[in-house]
Design an enzyme around this catalytic site. Sequence first.
Site, PDB file in Angstrom:
ATOM      1  N   TRP A  11      40.481  57.266  64.647  1.00 39.43           N
ATOM      2  CA  TRP A  11      39.823  58.209  65.552  1.00 39.43           C
ATOM      3  C   TRP A  11      38.511  58.758  64.996  1.00 39.43           C
ATOM      4  O   TRP A  11      37.802  59.481  65.684  1.00 39.43           O
ATOM      5  CB  TRP A  11      40.785  59.369  65.883  1.00 39.43           C
ATOM      6  CG  TRP A  11      41.659  59.061  67.057  1.00 39.43           C
ATOM      7  CD1 TRP A  11      41.951  57.829  67.571  1.00 39.43           C
ATOM      8  CD2 TRP A  11      42.335  60.006  67.899  1.00 39.43           C
ATOM      9  NE1 TRP A  11      42.766  57.934  68.660  1.00 39.43           N
ATOM     10  CE2 TRP A  11      43.025  59.263  68.882  1.00 39.43           C
ATOM     11  CE3 TRP A  11      42.441  61.395  67.899  1.00 39.43           C
ATOM     12  CZ2 TRP A  11      43.798  59.880  69.878  1.00 39.43           C
ATOM     13  CZ3 TRP A  11      43.215  62.015  68.878  1.00 39.43           C
ATOM     14  CH2 TRP A  11      43.878  61.270  69.856  1.00 39.43           C
ATOM     15  N   HIS A  93      36.115  52.469  54.386  1.00 37.33           N
ATOM     16  CA  HIS A  93      35.490  52.169  55.682  1.00 37.33           C
ATOM     17  C   HIS A  93      33.974  52.077  55.480  1.00 37.33           C
ATOM     18  O   HIS A  93      33.397  52.833  54.704  1.00 37.33           O
ATOM     19  CB  HIS A  93      35.841  53.260  56.699  1.00 37.33           C
ATOM     20  CG  HIS A  93      35.469  52.872  58.091  1.00 37.33           C
ATOM     21  ND1 HIS A  93      34.168  52.918  58.558  1.00 37.33           N
ATOM     22  CD2 HIS A  93      36.208  52.394  59.126  1.00 37.33           C
ATOM     23  CE1 HIS A  93      34.144  52.495  59.814  1.00 37.33           C
ATOM     24  NE2 HIS A  93      35.365  52.166  60.182  1.00 37.33           N
ATOM     25  N   GLU A  95      31.580  53.088  57.175  1.00 31.79           N
ATOM     26  CA  GLU A  95      30.828  54.322  57.443  1.00 31.79           C
ATOM     27  C   GLU A  95      30.835  55.217  56.212  1.00 31.79           C
ATOM     28  O   GLU A  95      29.879  55.934  55.940  1.00 31.79           O
ATOM     29  CB  GLU A  95      31.416  55.035  58.674  1.00 31.79           C
ATOM     30  CG  GLU A  95      31.048  54.273  59.945  1.00 31.79           C
ATOM     31  CD  GLU A  95      31.941  54.524  61.138  1.00 31.79           C
ATOM     32  OE1 GLU A  95      32.770  55.456  61.102  1.00 31.79           O
ATOM     33  OE2 GLU A  95      31.811  53.753  62.114  1.00 31.79           O
ATOM     34  N   GLY A 169      31.533  49.313  66.850  1.00 30.40           N
ATOM     35  CA  GLY A 169      30.994  50.188  67.897  1.00 30.40           C
ATOM     36  C   GLY A 169      29.845  49.585  68.676  1.00 30.40           C
ATOM     37  O   GLY A 169      29.148  50.290  69.417  1.00 30.40           O
ATOM     38  N   SER A 208      34.840  46.421  67.486  1.00 29.34           N
ATOM     39  CA  SER A 208      34.753  46.222  68.944  1.00 29.34           C
ATOM     40  C   SER A 208      35.952  45.495  69.536  1.00 29.34           C
ATOM     41  O   SER A 208      35.814  44.714  70.484  1.00 29.34           O
ATOM     42  CB  SER A 208      33.447  45.492  69.314  1.00 29.34           C
ATOM     43  OG  SER A 208      32.343  46.309  69.002  1.00 29.34           O
ATOM     44  N   GLY A 229      38.532  51.336  66.557  1.00 33.02           N
ATOM     45  CA  GLY A 229      37.857  52.630  66.629  1.00 33.02           C
ATOM     46  C   GLY A 229      37.832  53.159  68.050  1.00 33.02           C
ATOM     47  O   GLY A 229      38.798  53.735  68.553  1.00 33.02           O
ATOM     48  N   GLY A 230      36.699  52.930  68.738  1.00 34.95           N
ATOM     49  CA  GLY A 230      36.469  53.520  70.062  1.00 34.95           C
ATOM     50  C   GLY A 230      37.611  53.313  71.049  1.00 34.95           C
ATOM     51  O   GLY A 230      37.972  54.240  71.783  1.00 34.95           O
TER      52      GLY A 230
HETATM   53  C1  PEP Z   1      36.073  51.004  63.110  1.00 33.54           C
HETATM   54  O1  PEP Z   1      35.146  51.759  62.908  1.00 33.54           O
HETATM   55  O2  PEP Z   1      36.998  50.906  62.276  1.00 33.54           O
HETATM   56  C2  PEP Z   1      36.058  50.218  64.326  1.00 33.54           C
HETATM   57  C3  PEP Z   1      36.703  49.089  64.326  1.00 33.54           C
HETATM   58  O3  PEP Z   1      35.346  50.722  65.389  1.00 33.54           O
HETATM   59  P1  PEP Z   1      35.192  50.061  66.865  1.00 33.54           P
HETATM   60  O4  PEP Z   1      36.534  49.519  67.255  1.00 33.54           O
HETATM   61  O5  PEP Z   1      34.739  51.189  67.709  1.00 33.54           O
HETATM   62  O6  PEP Z   1      34.179  48.965  66.733  1.00 33.54           O
END
Ligand code: PEP
Length: 249
Positions: A11, A93, A95, A169, A208, A229-230
């Site tokens: 999240w 991660h 990020e 993302g 994604s 993620g999203g």
């Molecule tokens: C993530 O940041 O771990 C990720 C997979 O994000 P998203 O699914 O939004 O690409």
Amino acid sequence: MARRKLVVGNWKMHGLGSDFVQVEEIESAAAGHPQVDVGLCVPSTLIERASRAVPGLPIGAQDVHPADKGAHTGCLSTAMLADAGASMVIVGHSERREAQHETDEEVRAKAEAALGAGLLTIVCVGESLDVREAGDAVPTVEGQLDASIPRDADATRLAVAYEPIWAIGTGRIPTVEDIGQMHSALRQRLCVAYGDSGEAIRILYGGSVKGSNAAEIFAVEDVDGALVGGASLKAADFIPIIEAAALKA
Ligand code: PEP
């Protein structure tokens, strides 16, 4: 080797108490697919409330400090996470590697602390777009993996997430051939590192993943689930990914 599929939501910095309806809906969908392991890594502020509200759904954290305790303002230890009800944690991660300049060595220290505390530990690796376009993705990610994974692993509690940074993302994903090539390379590195138990470690794909592409991604050899993620923020988006994993279980 047959490995149970693992689908984990991340999240990130999203989620308030008012979002608990999503957590509850995800728990009940997960309960309907017991052949898939499902978890949700929520912001630290929600770990305790979520683990009390949905005891059937493993709740995790998105980072951890490697030390047991000490003068580390703003950080949380493995014992604190477990005390709050977390049973899993994401480390490394992209990020955090980018924004907090985390090195492979720091990621390894976090992974070793988390595994030592009995948490299911997801170690993230992945290449930038420049590296992918230069044709260096596989050796770069292999090097990252070698340097980030714990020296000794409990294969039942270690997972790896391959997350190309340029796919996170963005709505872009690698071809299924590229995902397969990377996951097979990572499987080989895990077997070099841990011998036969490398076969039991789950390698998740992240970047994604959505209900519309999950089935084709889960069909790839050595893809043992997803880090999402999203599409994990809303139960309506996350549940189709759980369902796709259940069909491949
Ligand atoms: C993530 O940041 O771990 C990720 C997979 O994000 P998203 O699914 O939004 O690409």
